[in-house]
Design an enzyme around this catalytic site. Structure first.
Site, PDB file in Angstrom:
ATOM      1  N   CYS A  20       0.921  -1.227   0.233  1.00  0.00           N
ATOM      2  CA  CYS A  20      -0.016   0.058  -0.128  1.00  0.00           C
ATOM      3  C   CYS A  20       0.833   1.098  -0.128  1.00  0.00           C
ATOM      4  O   CYS A  20       1.927   1.272   0.711  1.00  0.00           O
ATOM      5  CB  CYS A  20      -0.954   0.120   1.142  1.00  0.00           C
ATOM      6  N   PRO A  21       0.705   2.162  -0.977  1.00  0.00           N
ATOM      7  CA  PRO A  21      -0.580   2.317  -1.740  1.00  0.00           C
ATOM      8  C   PRO A  21      -0.328   1.792  -3.353  1.00  0.00           C
ATOM      9  O   PRO A  21      -1.028   2.275  -4.148  1.00  0.00           O
ATOM     10  CB  PRO A  21      -0.845   3.855  -1.788  1.00  0.00           C
TER      11      PRO A  21
END
Length: 83
Positions: A20-21
């Site tokens: 993430c992201p």
């Protein structure tokens, strides 16, 4: 839904090994390139995609057809919105 019930994807996004992201950022760019109604298969290894990808679809109006987990790999089938 089983994998045999899912139609062949128009494109595949392999976000394996990314955290993430990055998977959602890559997903955003990949969906943009798909034609309306196109089907994208996403392969990811980051558990946070279980939360992030459904929210992405809900927020942008794409259809999450299915999601599966296989030995630490997360699979998603996303139909791009048609409008």
């Amino acid at each position: 839904m089983t994998q045999t019930d899912i139609p062949a994807a128009d494109a595949i996004l392999d976000a394996s090994g990314l955290n993430c992201p990055e998977p959602v950022m890559m997903l955003h760019n990949k969906v943009r390139d798909l034609p309306a109604g196109g089907l994208l298969k996403v392969i990811a290894t980051d558990p946070s995609t279980r939360r992030d990808i459904p929210k992405f679809c809900l927020f942008l109006g794409h259809e999450l057809l299915d999601q599966q987990e296989e030995a630490g790999t997360y699979l998603y089938w996303i139909r791009k919105k048609t409008e």
